[in-house]
Design an enzyme around this catalytic site. Structure first.
Site, PDB file in Angstrom:
ATOM      1  CB  THR A 138      -0.492   0.012   1.132  1.00 37.45           C
ATOM      2  OG1 THR A 138      -1.415   1.539   1.688  1.00 37.45           O
ATOM      3  CG2 THR A 138      -0.163  -0.451   2.209  1.00 37.45           C
ATOM      4  CG  ASP A 140      -2.367   4.475   2.226  1.00 40.88           C
ATOM      5  OD1 ASP A 140      -2.228   5.524   1.547  1.00 40.88           O
ATOM      6  OD2 ASP A 140      -3.832   4.091   2.749  1.00 40.88           O
TER       7      ASP A 140
HETATM    8  O1  F6P Z   1      -5.132   1.755   0.025  1.00 38.00           O
HETATM    9  C1  F6P Z   1      -4.715   3.562  -0.083  1.00 38.00           C
HETATM   10  C2  F6P Z   1      -5.860   4.315  -0.999  1.00 38.00           C
HETATM   11  O2  F6P Z   1      -4.810   5.052  -1.716  1.00 38.00           O
HETATM   12  C3  F6P Z   1      -5.096   5.397   0.029  1.00 38.00           C
HETATM   13  O3  F6P Z   1      -4.957   6.766   0.709  1.00 38.00           O
HETATM   14  C4  F6P Z   1      -6.811   6.554  -0.912  1.00 38.00           C
HETATM   15  O4  F6P Z   1      -8.128   6.864   0.294  1.00 38.00           O
HETATM   16  C5  F6P Z   1      -7.211   5.043  -0.711  1.00 38.00           C
HETATM   17  O5  F6P Z   1      -6.817   4.002  -1.621  1.00 38.00           O
HETATM   18  C6  F6P Z   1      -8.826   5.078  -2.545  1.00 38.00           C
HETATM   19  O6  F6P Z   1      -9.168   4.105  -2.968  1.00 38.00           O
HETATM   20  P1  F6P Z   1     -10.576   3.906  -3.553  1.00 38.00           P
HETATM   21  O7  F6P Z   1      -9.106   3.636  -4.937  1.00 38.00           O
HETATM   22  O8  F6P Z   1     -11.323   2.685  -3.798  1.00 38.00           O
HETATM   23  O9  F6P Z   1     -10.770   5.366  -4.641  1.00 38.00           O
END
Ligand code: F6P
Length: 345
Positions: A138, A140
């Site tokens: 990830t 994050d």
């Molecule tokens: O989980 C990683 C992430 O990059 C987060 O930082 C972010 O809020 C989320 O994915 C966004 O995900 P999606 O593609 O579901 O909008």
């Protein structure tokens, strides 16, 4: 050993080199590596990668062949695809997953993803007798039990690249940019991007975003002759995203003309940086070793530069404490924020 591998949740640069490492390291053990496409959703739908790998078992199942993972070290995304699966979050969904894993005689499962993916792996491990190893994938960097997650380094690079460009325009026009980066619960990405980008301000979920104090700093910057300002905002900042903060700064009398830029999903893409390729490759091989040593219910990570394992239950505990709390102020994001404050003269 028949090992299923899947990527789930938000994709991260480095997932592909990680898959390559799993397939190649598994080949040395004569493991059967089955690619499960689209994460847990693909598991529930029995959507397997139709690969060229040869199974020696009578119950032939398509395998990922070693040649099929060639040229993956420098490819972003995940060739197995990813998804967020609501059905798997239900007890029935996980029970169905167990039946499928049993039906296809899986011995083990490797799941690559963030907090949601590894929480899912932990819950599955409570129902299924096979071995489960999670890998931190990830941007994050919000998992405990590893110094860095796969994808974080590349995302920092992407954010800094954008800021370098925005700095040109901020300088030309004497203005301020509020740049929003991903990071729902953890400010590591924002803090690293801000530090590497030479930014003046950063807002993270760990630290309190104090609008009057920021306006005071902005006035001082102006008086001292600063002409361009860049503030990085983590999307999960407790006050709100870049747009909300900009509005509040305007109302409180910011002396700079301001614009917001939301980097969003741009941060998840791109060619994995060498750091992520190395991390992903080390962890992919490590996952295979952990499985062959009988490990299960753990996340394979790197702590203080050394390969390690942490119980999934520990790895998925919230990394970010309550905004402004003593614990949150000891976090890496808060420590870097203080460093940025020191340098913003
Ligand atoms: O989980 C990683 C992430 O990059 C987060 O930082 C972010 O809020 C989320 O994915 C966004 O995900 P999606 O593609 O579901 O909008």
């Amino acid at each position: 050993m028949r090992i299923g591998v899947l990527c789930s949740g938000g994709d991260a640069p480095g997932m592909n080199p990680c898959l390559r490492a799993i397939v190649r390291a598994g080949a040395k053990h004569k493991d059967e590596i089955v690619g499960i496409r689209h994460g847990y959703r693909g598991l529930l739908e029995e959507e397997f990668w139709q690969g060229q790998g040869q199974s020696e078992s009578p119950d032939a199942i398509p395998l990922i062949g070693v040649r099929e993972v060639s040229g993956l070290t420098n490819r972003g995304g995940s060739f197995l695809n990813s998804s967020r699966c609501l059905e798997f979050q239900t007890a029935e969904g996980r029970q169905k997953a167990v039946s499928i894993l049993r039906k296809h005689k899986f011995d083990a499962l490797i799941t690559i993803g963030g907090n949601g993916t590894l929480s899912g792996a932990r819950d599955l491990g409570r129902l299924w007798e096979g071995q489960i190893v999670g890998l931190p994938g990830t941007i994050d960097n919000d998992l405990l039990g590893t110094d860095y997650t796969i994808g974080f380094g590349t995302a920092v690079h992407t954010g800094v690249d954008a800021i370098d460009k925005l700095r040109d325009t901020a300088g030309s026009h004497d203005m301020m940019f509020l740049v929003e980066v991903m990071g729902r619960h953890c400010g590591d990405l924002a803090a690293y991007v801000a530090l590497a980008g030479g930014c003046e301000l950063v807002a993270t979920p760990e630290t309190v975003t104090d609008i009057p104090a920021i306006v005071t700093s902005l006035r001082q910057f102006r008086e001292r002759g600063k002409r361009s300002i860049i503030m990085v905002v983590a999307e999960g900042d407790e006050f709100g995203g870049a747009e909300t903060i900009m509005k509040a700064l305007k109302e409180a009398g910011s002396p700079f003309e301001m614009r917001t830029v939301v980097l969003g999903h741009v941060m998840r893409g791109g060619v994995p940086a060498p750091f992520d390729r190395i991390l992903a490759t080390r962890l992919g091989c490590h996952a295979i070793d952990v499985l062959h040593n009988g490990g299960t219910g753990v996340m394979a990570g790197v702590v203080k530069g050394r390969l390690s394992v942490a119980p999934l239950d520990e790895a998925v505990k919230p990394k970010t404490a309550e905004t402004g709390s003593e614990e949150a102020l000891k976090s890496e994001a808060a420590t870097i924020t203080r460093l940025i404050d020191r340098l913003s003269v």
